[in-house]
Design a protein around this motif. Structure first.
Motif, PDB file in Angstrom:
ATOM      1  N   LYS A  26       0.704  -1.237   0.500  1.00 38.14           N
ATOM      2  CA  LYS A  26      -0.321  -0.010  -0.333  1.00 38.14           C
ATOM      3  C   LYS A  26       1.169   1.302  -0.415  1.00 38.14           C
ATOM      4  O   LYS A  26       0.534   2.286  -0.853  1.00 38.14           O
ATOM      5  CB  LYS A  26      -0.811   0.152   1.363  1.00 38.14           C
ATOM      6  CG  LYS A  26      -1.422   1.228   1.834  1.00 38.14           C
ATOM      7  CD  LYS A  26      -2.714   1.463   2.248  1.00 38.14           C
ATOM      8  CE  LYS A  26      -3.624   2.725   2.238  1.00 38.14           C
ATOM      9  NZ  LYS A  26      -4.505   2.352   3.562  1.00 38.14           N
ATOM     10  N   LYS A  28       4.313   2.633  -1.106  1.00 32.66           N
ATOM     11  CA  LYS A  28       4.854   2.749  -1.649  1.00 32.66           C
ATOM     12  C   LYS A  28       6.849   2.725  -1.817  1.00 32.66           C
ATOM     13  O   LYS A  28       8.033   1.398  -2.162  1.00 32.66           O
ATOM     14  CB  LYS A  28       5.015   2.828  -3.288  1.00 32.66           C
ATOM     15  CG  LYS A  28       3.191   2.768  -4.079  1.00 32.66           C
ATOM     16  CD  LYS A  28       3.036   1.069  -3.803  1.00 32.66           C
ATOM     17  CE  LYS A  28       1.508   0.786  -4.620  1.00 32.66           C
ATOM     18  NZ  LYS A  28       0.867  -0.250  -4.656  1.00 32.66           N
ATOM     19  N   ASN A 233      -2.366  16.207   4.616  1.00 32.71           N
ATOM     20  CA  ASN A 233      -1.698  14.958   4.121  1.00 32.71           C
ATOM     21  C   ASN A 233      -2.563  13.977   4.057  1.00 32.71           C
ATOM     22  O   ASN A 233      -2.747  13.341   3.386  1.00 32.71           O
ATOM     23  CB  ASN A 233      -0.091  14.576   3.968  1.00 32.71           C
ATOM     24  CG  ASN A 233       0.377  16.304   3.772  1.00 32.71           C
ATOM     25  OD1 ASN A 233       1.285  16.798   4.018  1.00 32.71           O
ATOM     26  ND2 ASN A 233       0.162  16.917   2.282  1.00 32.71           N
ATOM     27  N   ASP A 236      -0.540   8.560   2.417  1.00 28.41           N
ATOM     28  CA  ASP A 236       0.246   8.596   1.045  1.00 28.41           C
ATOM     29  C   ASP A 236      -0.624   7.789   0.442  1.00 28.41           C
ATOM     30  O   ASP A 236      -1.658   6.710   0.377  1.00 28.41           O
ATOM     31  CB  ASP A 236       1.692   7.820   0.514  1.00 28.41           C
ATOM     32  CG  ASP A 236       3.061   8.340   0.915  1.00 28.41           C
ATOM     33  OD1 ASP A 236       2.576   9.750   2.029  1.00 28.41           O
ATOM     34  OD2 ASP A 236       3.885   8.153   0.714  1.00 28.41           O
ATOM     35  N   ARG A 237      -1.000   8.300  -0.895  1.00 30.28           N
ATOM     36  CA  ARG A 237      -2.037   7.487  -1.737  1.00 30.28           C
ATOM     37  C   ARG A 237      -3.533   8.010  -1.497  1.00 30.28           C
ATOM     38  O   ARG A 237      -4.194   7.268  -2.045  1.00 30.28           O
ATOM     39  CB  ARG A 237      -1.947   6.172  -2.556  1.00 30.28           C
ATOM     40  CG  ARG A 237      -0.854   6.497  -3.046  1.00 30.28           C
ATOM     41  CD  ARG A 237      -0.635   4.907  -3.472  1.00 30.28           C
ATOM     42  NE  ARG A 237       0.953   5.159  -4.315  1.00 30.28           N
ATOM     43  CZ  ARG A 237       0.471   4.600  -5.914  1.00 30.28           C
ATOM     44  NH1 ARG A 237      -0.202   4.239  -5.939  1.00 30.28           N
ATOM     45  NH2 ARG A 237       1.479   4.421  -6.046  1.00 30.28           N
ATOM     46  N   GLU A 238      -3.606   8.356   0.048  1.00 28.24           N
ATOM     47  CA  GLU A 238      -4.593   8.794   0.686  1.00 28.24           C
ATOM     48  C   GLU A 238      -5.993   9.398   0.353  1.00 28.24           C
ATOM     49  O   GLU A 238      -6.021  10.601   0.542  1.00 28.24           O
ATOM     50  CB  GLU A 238      -4.951   8.307   2.483  1.00 28.24           C
ATOM     51  CG  GLU A 238      -6.061   8.638   3.067  1.00 28.24           C
ATOM     52  CD  GLU A 238      -6.289   9.006   4.753  1.00 28.24           C
ATOM     53  OE1 GLU A 238      -7.186   8.265   5.396  1.00 28.24           O
ATOM     54  OE2 GLU A 238      -4.549   8.967   4.809  1.00 28.24           O
ATOM     55  N   CYS A 250      -3.581  15.712  -1.578  1.00 26.70           N
ATOM     56  CA  CYS A 250      -3.161  14.175  -1.849  1.00 26.70           C
ATOM     57  C   CYS A 250      -2.600  14.369  -2.284  1.00 26.70           C
ATOM     58  O   CYS A 250      -2.200  14.476  -4.131  1.00 26.70           O
ATOM     59  CB  CYS A 250      -5.122  13.608  -2.370  1.00 26.70           C
ATOM     60  SG  CYS A 250      -4.865  12.185  -3.415  1.00 26.70           S
ATOM     61  N   ILE A 252      -0.268  11.723  -4.106  1.00 23.58           N
ATOM     62  CA  ILE A 252      -0.778  10.250  -5.061  1.00 23.58           C
ATOM     63  C   ILE A 252       0.770  10.376  -6.156  1.00 23.58           C
ATOM     64  O   ILE A 252       0.804  11.663  -6.462  1.00 23.58           O
ATOM     65  CB  ILE A 252      -1.750  10.447  -6.493  1.00 23.58           C
ATOM     66  CG1 ILE A 252      -3.481  10.806  -6.061  1.00 23.58           C
ATOM     67  CG2 ILE A 252      -1.871   9.064  -7.953  1.00 23.58           C
ATOM     68  CD1 ILE A 252      -3.927   9.557  -5.060  1.00 23.58           C
ATOM     69  N   THR A 253       1.588   8.991  -5.495  1.00 25.93           N
ATOM     70  CA  THR A 253       2.448   8.875  -6.607  1.00 25.93           C
ATOM     71  C   THR A 253       2.333   8.707  -7.615  1.00 25.93           C
ATOM     72  O   THR A 253       1.333   7.413  -7.442  1.00 25.93           O
ATOM     73  CB  THR A 253       3.669   8.098  -4.817  1.00 25.93           C
ATOM     74  OG1 THR A 253       2.635   6.598  -4.946  1.00 25.93           O
ATOM     75  CG2 THR A 253       4.046   8.683  -3.942  1.00 25.93           C
TER      76      THR A 253
END
Length: 257
Positions: A26, A28, A233, A236-238, A250, A252-253
């Motif tokens: 989840k 990365k 924040n 990550d990706r949440e 947000c 988003i890697t």
């Protein structure tokens, strides 16, 4: 607004992570966690992909220490490449209608992208300054990512006093709009929280916006809690299940990195 955060540092020389392992995660945390995977012994909640990374390093670098590639990174030839790449980054950001750009001034490996007087591992050329200059030339808001924690150092008072505080004193002199913290989860003492609060107060006096990775873990269970930060924040990706009533970003890697 659209922002671009550039993860760039000594780990970029290696540029390796196990793709198979990354697909399962989840979080990365790609090649920027290369050093952590080298240090992993697998005894307590082993970090995903560490065996593959250690095998890769042994095959291509033998027993060399992670930081031995500093010479290659700091070479005149590589610095020229870095400058050209930063110029290309800015062109891409303009093309993609990006509003702000952020550079990892120091990630968890402790390698500084400016010639810090308070770091063992650093770049001889001031990449931070060059990045900021090019961002402003392109009329972009600009910020610096800074990791509070380091893989090879304990999050104690000595580290706070002799590394974090003096490095912040150096970075606060740059003309930036955003200060993006990370690695706060390692610091759990009242002393650390007081230090972070004082740092944020200083940044605000310089009209610098600050993200929420500055401690206060329990309070942040409330998606609308800001504390001293200017925007949230989350992870990550949440993307929160409900719309926050506060400014938020947000993360988003890209891809598996």
């Amino acid at each position: 607004m659209i922002g671009a955060i550039f993860h760039f540092g000594l780990y970029s020389i290696y540029g390796y992570d196990s793709v198979k392992s990354a697909r399962r995660r989840k979080m990365k945390n790609g090649s920027e966690w290369y050093l952590k995977r080298l240090l992993e012994d697998g005894k307590y909640r082993p970090i995903s992909g560490y065996k593959e990374t250690q095998e890769y390093h042994k095959e291509y670098y033998g027993e060399d220490d992670y930081y031995l590639v500093k010479e290659e990174f700091n070479s005149e030839e590589n610095i020229l490449k870095i400058k050209k790449n930063i110029n290309k980054w800015m062109e891409l950001c303009i093309e993609c209608k990006v509003n702000y750009v952020i550079l990892t001034s120091k990630h968890h490996d402790g390698f500084c992208l400016w010639p810090s007087e308070n770091a063992e591992h650093k770049c001889n050329f001031d990449i931070v300054n060059y990045f900021i200059k090019k961002a402003k030339e392109n009329n972009l808001l600009v910020g610096l990512y800074y990791s509070l924690m380091e893989f090879r150092n304990k999050p104690n008072i000595d580290f706070i006093e002799n590394t974090i505080k003096p490095q912040i004193n150096e970075l606060i002199k740059y003309d930036i709009d955003i200060f993006w913290f990370d690695g706060d989860w390692e610091f759990t003492t009242k002393y650390a929280q007081k230090t972070f609060d004082d740092i944020v107060d200083r940044l605000h006096k310089n009209n610098i916006k600050v993200n929420d990775r500055i401690g206060m873990k329990k309070e942040k269970n409330d998606i609308n809690f800001l504390g001293k930060s200017d925007f949230r924040n989350y992870a990550d990706r949440e993307i929160p299940n409900e719309e926050p009533n506060v400014p938020w970003e947000c993360i988003i890697t890209i891809g598996l990195s």
